[in-house]
Design a protein around this motif. Sequence first.
Motif, PDB file in Angstrom:
ATOM      1  N   MET A  67       0.840  -1.182   0.000  1.00 23.83           N
ATOM      2  CA  MET A  67       0.000   0.000   0.000  1.00 23.83           C
ATOM      3  C   MET A  67       0.881   1.240   0.000  1.00 23.83           C
ATOM      4  N   GLN A  68       0.643   2.109  -0.929  1.00 27.20           N
ATOM      5  CA  GLN A  68       1.372   3.378  -1.002  1.00 27.20           C
ATOM      6  C   GLN A  68       0.895   4.304   0.112  1.00 27.20           C
ATOM      7  N   LYS A  69       1.824   4.994   0.754  1.00 27.97           N
ATOM      8  CA  LYS A  69       1.515   5.958   1.810  1.00 27.97           C
ATOM      9  C   LYS A  69       1.987   7.339   1.376  1.00 27.97           C
ATOM     10  N   PHE A  70       1.287   8.356   1.878  1.00 25.47           N
ATOM     11  CA  PHE A  70       1.619   9.739   1.537  1.00 25.47           C
ATOM     12  C   PHE A  70       1.559  10.619   2.770  1.00 25.47           C
ATOM     13  N   LEU A  71       2.451  11.622   2.792  1.00 27.26           N
ATOM     14  CA  LEU A  71       2.303  12.726   3.727  1.00 27.26           C
ATOM     15  C   LEU A  71       1.484  13.780   3.009  1.00 27.26           C
ATOM     16  N   ASN A  72       0.517  14.366   3.683  1.00 26.20           N
ATOM     17  CA  ASN A  72      -0.233  15.490   3.134  1.00 26.20           C
ATOM     18  C   ASN A  72       0.270  16.731   3.842  1.00 26.20           C
ATOM     19  N   LEU A  73       1.191  17.453   3.175  1.00 22.89           N
ATOM     20  CA  LEU A  73       1.740  18.673   3.758  1.00 22.89           C
ATOM     21  C   LEU A  73       0.681  19.752   3.658  1.00 22.89           C
ATOM     22  N   LYS A  74       0.301  20.304   4.805  1.00 21.44           N
ATOM     23  CA  LYS A  74      -0.765  21.294   4.860  1.00 21.44           C
ATOM     24  C   LYS A  74      -0.193  22.637   5.288  1.00 21.44           C
ATOM     25  N   GLY A  75      -0.803  23.691   4.776  1.00 19.78           N
ATOM     26  CA  GLY A  75      -0.371  25.037   5.142  1.00 19.78           C
ATOM     27  C   GLY A  75      -1.190  26.065   4.391  1.00 19.78           C
ATOM     28  N   THR A  76      -0.712  27.272   4.388  1.00 21.51           N
ATOM     29  CA  THR A  76      -1.393  28.365   3.711  1.00 21.51           C
ATOM     30  C   THR A  76      -0.946  28.417   2.259  1.00 21.51           C
ATOM     31  N   ALA A  77      -1.895  28.558   1.361  1.00 20.40           N
ATOM     32  CA  ALA A  77      -1.568  28.631  -0.069  1.00 20.40           C
ATOM     33  C   ALA A  77      -0.750  29.889  -0.363  1.00 20.40           C
ATOM     34  N   VAL A  78       0.298  29.712  -1.146  1.00 15.38           N
ATOM     35  CA  VAL A  78       1.126  30.813  -1.652  1.00 15.38           C
ATOM     36  C   VAL A  78       1.376  30.534  -3.129  1.00 15.38           C
ATOM     37  N   THR A  79       2.130  31.377  -3.790  1.00 12.90           N
ATOM     38  CA  THR A  79       2.335  31.265  -5.231  1.00 12.90           C
ATOM     39  C   THR A  79       2.745  29.873  -5.689  1.00 12.90           C
ATOM     40  N   ALA A  80       3.713  29.250  -5.034  1.00 16.08           N
ATOM     41  CA  ALA A  80       4.228  27.952  -5.490  1.00 16.08           C
ATOM     42  C   ALA A  80       3.776  26.787  -4.608  1.00 16.08           C
ATOM     43  N   PHE A  81       2.747  27.002  -3.781  1.00 12.25           N
ATOM     44  CA  PHE A  81       2.258  25.949  -2.885  1.00 12.25           C
ATOM     45  C   PHE A  81       0.754  26.117  -2.735  1.00 12.25           C
ATOM     46  N   SER A  82      -0.012  25.069  -3.073  1.00  8.07           N
ATOM     47  CA  SER A  82      -1.478  25.155  -3.101  1.00  8.07           C
ATOM     48  C   SER A  82      -2.118  25.136  -1.714  1.00  8.07           C
ATOM     49  N   GLY A  83      -1.353  24.833  -0.688  1.00  8.83           N
ATOM     50  CA  GLY A  83      -1.913  24.707   0.648  1.00  8.83           C
ATOM     51  C   GLY A  83      -2.033  23.265   1.099  1.00  8.83           C
ATOM     52  N   ASN A  84      -2.036  22.337   0.151  1.00  2.61           N
ATOM     53  CA  ASN A  84      -2.025  20.892   0.415  1.00  2.61           C
ATOM     54  C   ASN A  84      -1.184  20.232  -0.659  1.00  2.61           C
ATOM     55  N   GLN A  85      -0.286  19.354  -0.246  1.00  2.00           N
ATOM     56  CA  GLN A  85       0.545  18.668  -1.225  1.00  2.00           C
ATOM     57  C   GLN A  85       0.832  17.259  -0.734  1.00  2.00           C
ATOM     58  N   LEU A  86       0.487  16.262  -1.552  1.00  2.00           N
ATOM     59  CA  LEU A  86       0.821  14.878  -1.214  1.00  2.00           C
ATOM     60  C   LEU A  86       2.280  14.600  -1.580  1.00  2.00           C
ATOM     61  N   VAL A  87       2.983  13.966  -0.660  1.00  2.00           N
ATOM     62  CA  VAL A  87       4.378  13.582  -0.865  1.00  2.00           C
ATOM     63  C   VAL A  87       4.491  12.096  -0.531  1.00  2.00           C
ATOM     64  N   ALA A  88       5.004  11.312  -1.459  1.00  2.00           N
ATOM     65  CA  ALA A  88       5.126   9.867  -1.262  1.00  2.00           C
ATOM     66  C   ALA A  88       6.055   9.544  -0.096  1.00  2.00           C
ATOM     67  N   VAL A  89       5.672   8.518   0.660  1.00  2.00           N
ATOM     68  CA  VAL A  89       6.468   8.042   1.787  1.00  2.00           C
ATOM     69  C   VAL A  89       7.238   6.785   1.403  1.00  2.00           C
ATOM     70  N   ASN A  90       6.623   5.924   0.590  1.00  2.00           N
ATOM     71  CA  ASN A  90       7.275   4.678   0.211  1.00  2.00           C
ATOM     72  C   ASN A  90       8.515   4.959  -0.626  1.00  2.00           C
ATOM     73  N   GLY A  91       9.565   4.230  -0.362  1.00  2.00           N
ATOM     74  CA  GLY A  91      10.796   4.363  -1.138  1.00  2.00           C
ATOM     75  C   GLY A  91      11.693   5.497  -0.710  1.00  2.00           C
ATOM     76  N   VAL A  92      11.437   6.121   0.445  1.00  2.00           N
ATOM     77  CA  VAL A  92      12.307   7.197   0.920  1.00  2.00           C
ATOM     78  C   VAL A  92      13.657   6.605   1.309  1.00  2.00           C
TER      79      VAL A  92
END
Length: 96
Positions: A1-26
């Motif tokens: 099963m693939q796992k993800f971190l959901n990085l949360k924060g305030t939206a800015v020009t280059a960041f939507s406010g939520n971004q999935l980042v893969a955990v598997n294979g780190v």
Amino acid sequence: MQKFLNLKGTAVTAFSGNQLVAVNGVKTIMAATATNVDTLIEYLDGTTTTVKTAAQVGFDVQIQLQDAVKAALETSWTNPVYDVVLVKAPVSVINA
């Protein structure tokens, strides 16, 4: 099963406010210095995700990402996404 971190924060020009980042294979999570603005998540397949924040204090973003990966992998397979609000808000998250 693939796992993800959901990085949360305030939206800015280059960041939507939520971004999935893969955990598997780190392979490693690192910052070049204790005050660096870039934290690199390097994967076994040779790709890298760069999380850019305000300057770290004592590797605080790197340590928090490492702890979040550990916590995400310890959750049930029915929970593929693990929410994370970083101590420093992301200004960009780039996967290359």
